[in-house]
Design an enzyme around this catalytic site. Structure first.
Site, PDB file in Angstrom:
ATOM      1  N   HIS A  36       0.838  -1.210   0.000  1.00 58.58           N
ATOM      2  CA  HIS A  36       0.000   0.000   0.000  1.00 58.58           C
ATOM      3  C   HIS A  36       0.874   1.261   0.000  1.00 58.58           C
ATOM      4  O   HIS A  36       0.618   2.203  -0.736  1.00 58.58           O
ATOM      5  CB  HIS A  36      -0.898   0.031   1.250  1.00 58.58           C
ATOM      6  CG  HIS A  36      -1.963  -1.017   1.292  1.00 58.58           C
ATOM      7  ND1 HIS A  36      -2.171  -1.821   2.389  1.00 58.58           N
ATOM      8  CD2 HIS A  36      -2.886  -1.398   0.379  1.00 58.58           C
ATOM      9  CE1 HIS A  36      -3.192  -2.630   2.162  1.00 58.58           C
ATOM     10  NE2 HIS A  36      -3.645  -2.401   0.941  1.00 58.58           N
ATOM     11  N   SER A  70      -3.085  -7.565   2.805  1.00 62.57           N
ATOM     12  CA  SER A  70      -3.452  -7.392   4.212  1.00 62.57           C
ATOM     13  C   SER A  70      -3.804  -8.744   4.829  1.00 62.57           C
ATOM     14  O   SER A  70      -3.464  -9.015   5.980  1.00 62.57           O
ATOM     15  CB  SER A  70      -4.648  -6.455   4.336  1.00 62.57           C
ATOM     16  OG  SER A  70      -4.298  -5.162   3.929  1.00 62.57           O
ATOM     17  N   ARG A 108      -2.062  -6.377  -8.401  1.00 64.01           N
ATOM     18  CA  ARG A 108      -1.019  -7.384  -8.197  1.00 64.01           C
ATOM     19  C   ARG A 108      -1.148  -8.431  -9.291  1.00 64.01           C
ATOM     20  O   ARG A 108      -0.872  -8.168 -10.432  1.00 64.01           O
ATOM     21  CB  ARG A 108      -1.159  -8.020  -6.803  1.00 64.01           C
ATOM     22  CG  ARG A 108      -0.674  -7.126  -5.688  1.00 64.01           C
ATOM     23  CD  ARG A 108      -1.282  -7.501  -4.372  1.00 64.01           C
ATOM     24  NE  ARG A 108      -2.722  -7.284  -4.409  1.00 64.01           N
ATOM     25  CZ  ARG A 108      -3.539  -7.408  -3.389  1.00 64.01           C
ATOM     26  NH1 ARG A 108      -3.069  -7.795  -2.229  1.00 64.01           N
ATOM     27  NH2 ARG A 108      -4.829  -7.155  -3.513  1.00 64.01           N
ATOM     28  N   LYS A 156     -17.451  -6.314   5.294  1.00 63.49           N
ATOM     29  CA  LYS A 156     -16.170  -6.983   5.571  1.00 63.49           C
ATOM     30  C   LYS A 156     -15.931  -7.035   7.067  1.00 63.49           C
ATOM     31  O   LYS A 156     -15.437  -6.094   7.668  1.00 63.49           O
ATOM     32  CB  LYS A 156     -15.021  -6.211   4.920  1.00 63.49           C
ATOM     33  CG  LYS A 156     -14.673  -6.684   3.538  1.00 63.49           C
ATOM     34  CD  LYS A 156     -13.267  -6.250   3.179  1.00 63.49           C
ATOM     35  CE  LYS A 156     -12.878  -6.792   1.805  1.00 63.49           C
ATOM     36  NZ  LYS A 156     -11.516  -6.424   1.439  1.00 63.49           N
TER      37      LYS A 156
HETATM   38  P1  ADP Z   1      -9.936  -3.413  -0.764  1.00 60.06           P
HETATM   39  O1  ADP Z   1     -10.703  -4.136   0.296  1.00 60.06           O
HETATM   40  O2  ADP Z   1     -10.620  -2.159  -1.248  1.00 60.06           O
HETATM   41  O3  ADP Z   1      -9.432  -4.259  -1.897  1.00 60.06           O
HETATM   42  P2  ADP Z   1      -7.210  -3.335   0.246  1.00 60.06           P
HETATM   43  O4  ADP Z   1      -6.746  -2.590   1.447  1.00 60.06           O
HETATM   44  O5  ADP Z   1      -7.104  -4.814   0.271  1.00 60.06           O
HETATM   45  O6  ADP Z   1      -8.685  -2.830   0.035  1.00 60.06           O
HETATM   46  O7  ADP Z   1      -6.438  -2.804  -1.038  1.00 60.06           O
HETATM   47  C1  ADP Z   1      -6.521  -1.465  -1.445  1.00 60.06           C
HETATM   48  C2  ADP Z   1      -5.904  -1.334  -2.825  1.00 60.06           C
HETATM   49  O8  ADP Z   1      -4.506  -1.591  -2.748  1.00 60.06           O
HETATM   50  C3  ADP Z   1      -6.432  -2.310  -3.867  1.00 60.06           C
HETATM   51  O9  ADP Z   1      -6.465  -1.646  -5.119  1.00 60.06           O
HETATM   52  C4  ADP Z   1      -5.412  -3.414  -3.887  1.00 60.06           C
HETATM   53  O10 ADP Z   1      -5.364  -4.080  -5.132  1.00 60.06           O
HETATM   54  C5  ADP Z   1      -4.144  -2.598  -3.662  1.00 60.06           C
HETATM   55  N1  ADP Z   1      -3.064  -3.396  -3.095  1.00 60.06           N
HETATM   56  C6  ADP Z   1      -3.091  -4.157  -1.983  1.00 60.06           C
HETATM   57  N2  ADP Z   1      -1.895  -4.763  -1.768  1.00 60.06           N
HETATM   58  C7  ADP Z   1      -1.088  -4.368  -2.795  1.00 60.06           C
HETATM   59  C8  ADP Z   1       0.271  -4.652  -3.174  1.00 60.06           C
HETATM   60  N3  ADP Z   1       1.047  -5.486  -2.453  1.00 60.06           N
HETATM   61  N4  ADP Z   1       0.761  -4.066  -4.296  1.00 60.06           N
HETATM   62  C9  ADP Z   1      -0.028  -3.248  -5.027  1.00 60.06           C
HETATM   63  N5  ADP Z   1      -1.315  -2.956  -4.736  1.00 60.06           N
HETATM   64  C10 ADP Z   1      -1.843  -3.497  -3.639  1.00 60.06           C
END
Ligand code: ADP
Length: 163
Positions: A18, A130, A92, A42
């Site tokens: 992130h 996460s 990803r 969620k």
């Molecule tokens: P959501 O529940 O909205 O998917 P996340 O916190 O899981 O929220 O992810 C927020 C954004 O960050 C999403 O677009 C996700 O694809 C991106 N993201 C999460 N981890 C990574 C990573 N390791 N590299 C690039 N983008 C990421």
């Protein structure tokens, strides 16, 4: 005109993946609002929304054009509320694509003037999510190198408070 973007997510917890997206997006826009979604679907959550905001503020304190906030409801409404013309998302593996594709088209249908901008993950962060960090942390593994330092501290505190 100041160009603002919003980077929405659950950030439960924020990871180095992130932070990488935040740092790269902050260079392209005048201002970036990191929006922690209060998503009722969620649950249960690992960090509270307040802890996630605190963790993100600690992780982004070196970025003067980044602010952190939480929001509830439709993302496009929130984007308009904060004056953002772009939504930032990270990609990803191909597994992210289908969901992101659908959300982008829905958001465009709801508010066509708000553009979604994708950042491809950096290879060193491509395995990070996460949910992986949560699992490692809850099972007692070493999550420290997977999250920004300020975030690790908050996870440590939350884990020590859990029964
Ligand atoms: P959501 O529940 O909205 O998917 P996340 O916190 O899981 O929220 O992810 C927020 C954004 O960050 C999403 O677009 C996700 O694809 C991106 N993201 C999460 N981890 C990574 C990573 N390791 N590299 C690039 N983008 C990421």
């Amino acid at each position: 005109m100041r160009r603002l973007a919003v980077y929405p997510g659950s950030f439960d917890p924020p990871t180095l993946g992130h932070l990488d997206i935040i740092e790269r997006a902050a260079k392209l826009f005048d201002g970036l609002v990191v929006g922690v979604g209060r998503n009722r679907a969620k649950k249960p959550c690992f960090l509270s929304v307040d802890d996630r905001c605190e963790a993100l503020r600690a992780a982004t304190s070196h970025l003067s054009n980044v602010t952190v906030d939480s929001f509830e409801g439709l993302l496009v409404n929130y984007a308009t509320e904060v004056g953002a013309t772009a939504i930032i998302r990270g990609l990803r593996a191909t597994a992210d694509f289908e969901y992101e594709f659908q959300m982008t088209l829905v958001n465009r249908r709801l508010r066509h003037e708000v553009e979604t901008v994708f950042f491809m993950t950096s290879p060193e962060h491509s395995y990070l999510s996460s949910s992986i960090v949560r699992e490692v942390a809850i099972l007692g593994g070493d999550y420290v190198g997977m999250v920004p330092p300020g975030v690790a501290e908050i996870i440590r505190r939350v884990l020590s408070e859990k029964p």
